[in-house]
Each structure stands twice: as C-alpha cells, then as structure tokens.
Motif scaffolding. Structure first.
Motif, PDB file in Angstrom:
ATOM      1  N   GLU A   1      32.540  29.926  34.491  1.00  0.00           N
ATOM      2  CA  GLU A   1      32.296  28.476  33.958  1.00  0.00           C
ATOM      3  C   GLU A   1      33.697  27.841  34.011  1.00  0.00           C
ATOM      4  OE1 GLU A   1      29.488  30.879  31.996  1.00  0.00           O
ATOM      5  OE2 GLU A   1      31.745  30.922  32.028  1.00  0.00           O
ATOM      6  N   CYS A   2      34.846  28.446  34.472  1.00  0.00           N
ATOM      7  CA  CYS A   2      36.147  27.890  34.832  1.00  0.00           C
ATOM      8  C   CYS A   2      36.758  26.815  33.792  1.00  0.00           C
ATOM      9  CB  CYS A   2      36.203  27.311  36.203  1.00  0.00           C
ATOM     10  SG  CYS A   2      35.889  28.332  37.524  1.00  0.00           S
ATOM     11  N   LYS A   3      36.386  27.492  32.596  1.00  0.00           N
ATOM     12  CA  LYS A   3      36.784  26.337  31.262  1.00  0.00           C
ATOM     13  C   LYS A   3      38.158  26.821  30.716  1.00  0.00           C
ATOM     14  CE  LYS A   3      32.058  24.870  30.135  1.00  0.00           C
ATOM     15  NZ  LYS A   3      31.290  24.754  29.111  1.00  0.00           N
ATOM     16  N   GLU A   4      38.426  28.004  30.701  1.00  0.00           N
ATOM     17  CA  GLU A   4      39.806  28.413  30.219  1.00  0.00           C
ATOM     18  C   GLU A   4      40.645  29.237  31.026  1.00  0.00           C
ATOM     19  OE1 GLU A   4      40.289  32.030  27.275  1.00  0.00           O
ATOM     20  OE2 GLU A   4      40.209  30.425  25.974  1.00  0.00           O
ATOM     21  N   LEU A   5      41.895  28.698  31.164  1.00  0.00           N
ATOM     22  CA  LEU A   5      42.841  29.284  31.967  1.00  0.00           C
ATOM     23  C   LEU A   5      43.170  30.745  31.776  1.00  0.00           C
ATOM     24  CD1 LEU A   5      44.727  28.174  34.400  1.00  0.00           C
ATOM     25  CD2 LEU A   5      46.432  27.956  32.761  1.00  0.00           C
ATOM     26  N   ALA A   6      43.094  31.438  32.884  1.00  0.00           N
ATOM     27  CA  ALA A   6      43.754  32.706  33.024  1.00  0.00           C
ATOM     28  C   ALA A   6      44.937  33.216  33.261  1.00  0.00           C
ATOM     29  CB  ALA A   6      42.354  33.667  33.549  1.00  0.00           C
ATOM     30  N   THR A   7      45.282  32.378  34.456  1.00  0.00           N
ATOM     31  CA  THR A   7      46.546  32.652  35.322  1.00  0.00           C
ATOM     32  C   THR A   7      46.645  31.520  36.247  1.00  0.00           C
ATOM     33  OG1 THR A   7      48.012  34.330  36.100  1.00  0.00           O
ATOM     34  CG2 THR A   7      45.755  34.242  37.026  1.00  0.00           C
ATOM     35  N   GLN A   8      47.981  31.398  36.670  1.00  0.00           N
ATOM     36  CA  GLN A   8      48.072  30.589  37.784  1.00  0.00           C
ATOM     37  C   GLN A   8      48.614  31.258  39.012  1.00  0.00           C
ATOM     38  OE1 GLN A   8      50.882  28.041  35.361  1.00  0.00           O
ATOM     39  NE2 GLN A   8      49.135  26.283  35.599  1.00  0.00           N
ATOM     40  N   ALA A   9      48.378  30.630  40.199  1.00  0.00           N
ATOM     41  CA  ALA A   9      49.003  31.151  41.251  1.00  0.00           C
ATOM     42  C   ALA A   9      49.737  30.349  42.123  1.00  0.00           C
ATOM     43  CB  ALA A   9      47.931  31.667  42.401  1.00  0.00           C
ATOM     44  N   ALA A  10      51.118  30.844  42.462  1.00  0.00           N
ATOM     45  CA  ALA A  10      52.034  29.964  43.006  1.00  0.00           C
ATOM     46  C   ALA A  10      51.478  29.754  44.472  1.00  0.00           C
ATOM     47  CB  ALA A  10      53.315  30.040  42.750  1.00  0.00           C
ATOM     48  N   LYS A  11      51.862  28.460  45.251  1.00  0.00           N
ATOM     49  CA  LYS A  11      51.864  28.620  46.786  1.00  0.00           C
ATOM     50  C   LYS A  11      52.348  29.702  47.126  1.00  0.00           C
ATOM     51  CE  LYS A  11      53.064  25.620  50.485  1.00  0.00           C
ATOM     52  NZ  LYS A  11      53.799  24.337  50.938  1.00  0.00           N
ATOM     53  N   GLY A  12      51.560  30.378  48.130  1.00  0.00           N
ATOM     54  CA  GLY A  12      52.199  31.489  48.774  1.00  0.00           C
ATOM     55  C   GLY A  12      51.398  33.057  48.470  1.00  0.00           C
ATOM     56  N   ARG A  13      50.824  32.815  47.288  1.00  0.00           N
ATOM     57  CA  ARG A  13      50.446  34.044  46.602  1.00  0.00           C
ATOM     58  C   ARG A  13      49.330  34.550  47.495  1.00  0.00           C
ATOM     59  NH1 ARG A  13      50.525  34.993  41.185  1.00  0.00           N
ATOM     60  NH2 ARG A  13      49.711  37.106  41.630  1.00  0.00           N
ATOM     61  N   HIS A  14      49.097  35.806  47.674  1.00  0.00           N
ATOM     62  CA  HIS A  14      48.072  36.603  48.503  1.00  0.00           C
ATOM     63  C   HIS A  14      46.736  36.974  47.451  1.00  0.00           C
ATOM     64  CE1 HIS A  14      49.811  37.952  52.500  1.00  0.00           C
ATOM     65  NE2 HIS A  14      50.878  37.355  51.718  1.00  0.00           N
ATOM     66  N   PHE A  15      45.654  36.799  48.241  1.00  0.00           N
ATOM     67  CA  PHE A  15      44.473  36.846  47.428  1.00  0.00           C
ATOM     68  C   PHE A  15      43.482  37.752  48.223  1.00  0.00           C
ATOM     69  CE2 PHE A  15      45.937  32.693  45.779  1.00  0.00           C
ATOM     70  CZ  PHE A  15      45.058  32.322  44.712  1.00  0.00           C
ATOM     71  N   LYS A  16      42.509  38.605  47.547  1.00  0.00           N
ATOM     72  CA  LYS A  16      41.479  39.173  48.126  1.00  0.00           C
ATOM     73  C   LYS A  16      40.283  38.467  47.403  1.00  0.00           C
ATOM     74  CE  LYS A  16      43.188  43.641  49.705  1.00  0.00           C
ATOM     75  NZ  LYS A  16      43.213  45.093  49.420  1.00  0.00           N
ATOM     76  N   VAL A  17      39.488  38.056  48.297  1.00  0.00           N
ATOM     77  CA  VAL A  17      38.165  37.352  47.906  1.00  0.00           C
ATOM     78  C   VAL A  17      36.884  38.419  47.713  1.00  0.00           C
ATOM     79  CG1 VAL A  17      36.368  35.686  48.273  1.00  0.00           C
ATOM     80  CG2 VAL A  17      38.887  35.141  49.031  1.00  0.00           C
ATOM     81  N   LEU A  18      36.518  38.692  46.312  1.00  0.00           N
ATOM     82  CA  LEU A  18      35.578  39.613  46.105  1.00  0.00           C
ATOM     83  C   LEU A  18      34.376  39.219  46.498  1.00  0.00           C
ATOM     84  CD1 LEU A  18      37.227  41.043  42.861  1.00  0.00           C
ATOM     85  CD2 LEU A  18      37.757  41.554  45.408  1.00  0.00           C
ATOM     86  N   MET A  19      33.692  39.157  47.512  1.00  0.00           N
ATOM     87  CA  MET A  19      32.615  38.559  48.205  1.00  0.00           C
ATOM     88  C   MET A  19      31.455  38.905  47.360  1.00  0.00           C
ATOM     89  SD  MET A  19      33.293  36.690  50.305  1.00  0.00           S
ATOM     90  CE  MET A  19      34.615  36.055  51.708  1.00  0.00           C
ATOM     91  N   THR A  20      31.346  40.048  46.608  1.00  0.00           N
ATOM     92  CA  THR A  20      30.144  40.453  45.685  1.00  0.00           C
ATOM     93  C   THR A  20      30.075  39.690  44.360  1.00  0.00           C
ATOM     94  OG1 THR A  20      31.156  42.210  44.790  1.00  0.00           O
ATOM     95  CG2 THR A  20      30.103  42.891  46.790  1.00  0.00           C
TER      96      THR A  20
END
Length: 231
Positions: free
Chosen positions: A28-47
C-alpha cells in the motif's frame, strides 16, 4: 502501457536510482521502511508486482521493500553490477574517526526522528548508523536487530569508540554508536527519547532518557567487515 513498461532492460540485472527515493514496508506504500539515496543499486523482483508497487531489493544491504510504480521511471539500468567492498578490521578502524565525526555533524543540523529515515537530515536509529558507516564505504544491514546479528559480539567493558550498543526488551530495537568515555550518540524517538540525534551517557546515573535506555541494554557489537549480500 503500464509504469513497469518504462523500465528498460538491464544487462547487469540491476538498476540505479536517479534521485533519492522512499521505499515502503507494504504494497500500500503508506509506512516508510527505508530510503534509497541517489545512486543506490536495486534488483527489481519481477515476481512481486501489483497495480500500485513493485518489490525491490537494495544491493548494498540486501533490504527488501516496496517501490511505488509511480517512481519506477526514477530507476535506470546499471551498467555494471554492484561490487561490495572487502575491508579488513584494520581498514575499518582507520575510518572510525570520520564515522564518528559524521554523526556529530549530523547532530548539529536541524533534525527529528524519522522512522525509516536513512538519507538525512532526519534518521531513525539504525538509519543513522547505516549512513554514517556507508559514507566511509562500509555497509551495515538496515535494521538494528540485523546490525546486532551482523557485528562481532563484545563485552560492554571492552567497548571502543566506533563500536555499536544495542538496546531492546523482547528483541533488539535500538542502536547507538559508542563515542568513548562512557558516551554514545544515537537518533531516538519522540515519546521515549529526544526526537532526533543526541549524545547520552551509557550509565544508570544519567538523566531520565539515559537511564531508560541503559535499563534496556541488550549487547555490544564491533563492525569487523562490510556487508555483502550473498543472494
């Protein structure tokens, strides 16, 4: 076309953030869990994709959270995959003075306690620790209980500047950085802390806030390596 269609293929399998991003603890994207500063690396979990968000894993600390699909355009393919630093304890020790200095400078900036805050000027407890070490090229896991498990356990009588102090009752839920001479720096909450970054005494002889945390002392840990996600 959906928001996810804006995500270009990545040869490395990873993406980088083009700006600072908020990540959330549920779809639902209502409660913040963490923040990612510009330049952080992500893997998108397509599942794990919904109409609102996609689940991602941050490569530097292995943390999994939800990114709103409205922000997917802020990711760009990473040309090369993230490579964690391999640092010895001796190399880490050389960086501890600048880590301590970072927290003190952060304390001097106007700030308040922010659950999920890792970018600044507003941090939660483990977010401040993670950012301070990351600024010196050392990655810690995201949450305080993860940081406690990651560090080398030491006796409180063996504390050295740059070690971590953990607090909790049923489990670890707070972390601070030891400064030496019986003092530590941390970002604590509004209800039971100081609503931001402050220095407290590691003793039952301090003020009400210091005593409250001292009575919840859990363990002490020493950072002996930089985090590397094995997945």
């Amino acid at each position: 076309m959906t928001s996810l269609d804006l995500l270009s293929p990545s040869v490395s399998g990873e993406y980088r953030s083009k700006c600072d991003l908020n990540l959330f603890n549920a779809v639902e994207c209502k409660e913040l869990a963490t923040q990612a500063a510009k330049g952080r690396h992500f893997k998108v979990l397509m599942t794990t994709i919904t109409e609102k968000a996609v689940q991602v894993r941050l490569c530097e600390d292995g943390y999994i959270a939800w990114l709103p699909l409205s922000e997917i355009s802020q990711l760009e393919p990473a040309e090369t995959a993230y490579q964690p630093n391999s640092l010895s304890r001796d190399e880490i020790e050389l960086r501890l003075p600048e880590i301590i200095a970072f927290t003190k400078v952060a304390m001097e900036q106007p700030n308040y306690y922010l659950w999920g805050g890792t970018i600044g000027p507003n941090y939660d407890c483990s977010g401040l620790m993670q950012k301070a070490f990351a600024m010196s090229g050392i990655w810690l896991p995201r949450d305080s209980y993860q940081q406690e498990d990651f560090t080398q356990r030491i006796d409180k009588n063996d504390l050295l500047p740059g070690d971590l102090i953990f607090f909790g009752e049923q489990r670890v839920n707070h972390v601070a950085l030891y400064l030496g001479d019986g003092y530590y720096i941390h970002s604590s909450g509004k209800e039971q802390g100081r609503n931001g970054i402050a220095i407290d005494v590691f003793s039952n002889q301090g003020d009400e806030v210091s005593r409250r945390y001292y009575n919840k002392f859990w363990s002490c840990g020493r950072v002996i390596k930089s985090y590397a996600d094995c997945r």
